[in-house]
Design an enzyme around this catalytic site. Sequence first.
Site, PDB file in Angstrom:
ATOM      1  N   LYS A   1     -27.109 -23.389 -31.056  1.00 31.96           N
ATOM      2  CA  LYS A   1     -27.422 -24.035 -29.781  1.00 31.96           C
ATOM      3  C   LYS A   1     -26.339 -23.824 -28.734  1.00 31.96           C
ATOM      4  O   LYS A   1     -26.631 -23.538 -27.575  1.00 31.96           O
ATOM      5  CB  LYS A   1     -27.651 -25.537 -30.006  1.00 31.96           C
ATOM      6  CG  LYS A   1     -28.901 -25.847 -30.802  1.00 31.96           C
ATOM      7  CD  LYS A   1     -29.100 -27.355 -30.971  1.00 31.96           C
ATOM      8  CE  LYS A   1     -30.368 -27.656 -31.745  1.00 31.96           C
ATOM      9  NZ  LYS A   1     -30.575 -29.121 -31.922  1.00 31.96           N
ATOM     10  N   ILE A   2     -25.085 -23.992 -29.125  1.00 34.97           N
ATOM     11  CA  ILE A   2     -23.983 -23.821 -28.174  1.00 34.97           C
ATOM     12  C   ILE A   2     -23.950 -22.391 -27.663  1.00 34.97           C
ATOM     13  O   ILE A   2     -23.868 -22.148 -26.454  1.00 34.97           O
ATOM     14  CB  ILE A   2     -22.643 -24.183 -28.835  1.00 34.97           C
ATOM     15  CG1 ILE A   2     -22.589 -25.682 -29.143  1.00 34.97           C
ATOM     16  CG2 ILE A   2     -21.469 -23.776 -27.951  1.00 34.97           C
ATOM     17  CD1 ILE A   2     -21.432 -26.089 -30.028  1.00 34.97           C
TER      18      ILE A   2
ATOM     19  N   THR B   1     -13.828 -21.768 -29.948  1.00 34.90           N
ATOM     20  CA  THR B   1     -14.107 -23.198 -29.787  1.00 34.90           C
ATOM     21  C   THR B   1     -14.886 -23.702 -31.005  1.00 34.90           C
ATOM     22  O   THR B   1     -15.564 -24.723 -30.928  1.00 34.90           O
ATOM     23  CB  THR B   1     -14.911 -23.475 -28.504  1.00 34.90           C
ATOM     24  OG1 THR B   1     -16.077 -22.639 -28.475  1.00 34.90           O
ATOM     25  CG2 THR B   1     -14.064 -23.212 -27.263  1.00 34.90           C
TER      26      THR B   1
ATOM     27  N   ARG C   1     -14.105 -23.302 -35.280  1.00 35.46           N
ATOM     28  CA  ARG C   1     -13.225 -23.845 -36.308  1.00 35.46           C
ATOM     29  C   ARG C   1     -11.989 -22.966 -36.416  1.00 35.46           C
ATOM     30  O   ARG C   1     -12.059 -21.742 -36.308  1.00 35.46           O
ATOM     31  CB  ARG C   1     -13.944 -23.920 -37.658  1.00 35.46           C
ATOM     32  CG  ARG C   1     -14.974 -25.047 -37.751  1.00 35.46           C
ATOM     33  CD  ARG C   1     -14.302 -26.415 -37.770  1.00 35.46           C
ATOM     34  NE  ARG C   1     -15.254 -27.505 -37.897  1.00 35.46           N
ATOM     35  CZ  ARG C   1     -15.751 -28.183 -36.866  1.00 35.46           C
ATOM     36  NH1 ARG C   1     -15.424 -27.850 -35.628  1.00 35.46           N
ATOM     37  NH2 ARG C   1     -16.577 -29.197 -37.077  1.00 35.46           N
TER      38      ARG C   1
ATOM     39  N   GLU D   1      -4.529 -27.704 -37.497  1.00 38.87           N
ATOM     40  CA  GLU D   1      -4.496 -28.617 -36.351  1.00 38.87           C
ATOM     41  C   GLU D   1      -4.349 -30.085 -36.722  1.00 38.87           C
ATOM     42  O   GLU D   1      -3.953 -30.899 -35.883  1.00 38.87           O
ATOM     43  CB  GLU D   1      -5.762 -28.453 -35.515  1.00 38.87           C
ATOM     44  CG  GLU D   1      -7.031 -28.913 -36.174  1.00 38.87           C
ATOM     45  CD  GLU D   1      -8.270 -28.678 -35.311  1.00 38.87           C
ATOM     46  OE1 GLU D   1      -9.008 -29.642 -35.107  1.00 38.87           O
ATOM     47  OE2 GLU D   1      -8.490 -27.547 -34.844  1.00 38.87           O
TER      48      GLU D   1
ATOM     49  N   HIS E   1      -8.750 -29.300 -29.352  1.00 40.15           N
ATOM     50  CA  HIS E   1     -10.107 -29.517 -29.860  1.00 40.15           C
ATOM     51  C   HIS E   1     -10.879 -30.458 -28.935  1.00 40.15           C
ATOM     52  O   HIS E   1     -11.483 -31.445 -29.362  1.00 40.15           O
ATOM     53  CB  HIS E   1     -10.052 -30.092 -31.279  1.00 40.15           C
ATOM     54  CG  HIS E   1     -11.245 -29.745 -32.119  1.00 40.15           C
ATOM     55  ND1 HIS E   1     -11.188 -29.476 -33.458  1.00 40.15           N
ATOM     56  CD2 HIS E   1     -12.555 -29.615 -31.792  1.00 40.15           C
ATOM     57  CE1 HIS E   1     -12.387 -29.216 -33.935  1.00 40.15           C
ATOM     58  NE2 HIS E   1     -13.246 -29.288 -32.930  1.00 40.15           N
TER      59      HIS E   1
END
Length: 332
Positions: A155-156, A234, A236, A265, A297
């Site tokens: 979707k992104i 953007t 993982r 992170e 993030h």
Amino acid sequence: MSMKIAFFDTKPYDEASFNKVNEAFGFEILYYKGFLNKHNVALTQDVDAVCIFVNAVADAEVIDQLVANGVKILALRCAGYNNVDLSAAKDRIKVVRVPAYSPHAVAEYTLALMLTLNRKIHKAYNRTREGNFALDGLMGFDMQGKTAGIIGTGKIAKILIRILRSMDVNVLAYDLYPDAKFAEETGIQYTSLDELFRKSDIISLHCPLTPDTEYIINKDSIAKMKEGVMIINTGRGKLIATHDLIDGLKEKKIGSAGLDVYEEESEYFYQDRSNILIDDDILARLLSLNNVIVTSHQAFFTKEALHNIAKTTLQNIQDFADGKELVNEVTI
């Protein structure tokens, strides 16, 4: 069925968002600042549900303890679930997630990283604040006519692709399950990873983290890329082998990188570490490079996304309490 929920890794904005949405649900919520791990899992005693975010450690040991404590459902307030041992959870505790809280937020942020790196906006901002209005070193390129390689077309990615196509950017895509109809509608081309690496001016990562995609950007794949390629992540952190990324930047094979995630992170992201020395040498090196942007993030971080996360998370728990189908359940 009344539910008592323990929330981990919560910040003030999480509490504000969930408290507002919870007015319609009426759950009893306990908030904890630390992310879930074996050292604090004891806090889950006498609760029905546990809610976690991306940096929680829900491995087999933690799952065993959750089950022993009587926890019935583990609710992730994020899309990814690579931090949960699903084998250990199977048939013992339900696992649910938020699959699409705001794909527009992440897609728009991805574009922002591309534009900022290309036009050196971060460098210009720092210069002009010091009274330096020179343009030397700030030259970018027209994105029109360039080729963006998009790895993963969920979707992104599809929203990002539509934005890029509106800018007359050519798009090559790679996905294990190509969407032929979408490709025809948008005028993009699905291709092999090797061809995407060879032909792309910009590469953006939008695939889930799995054993097959871990370190998909590595020494070998970087060697196949164009000189000066831009890499955006953007997704993982462990999609990129950071040592190899730094080598590519040093050798100028990689022209720039925009990283909203980092493979280690959890020790830094979402925390104020400004008064403490960064002892992660790799992260410190990335932060020292002026052609690299590292953010914490935050691509998801919009008002709309926080509302959607809270609403979907609490609805997932309510559906469990009501014995309804869990439409966002994660299984293996």
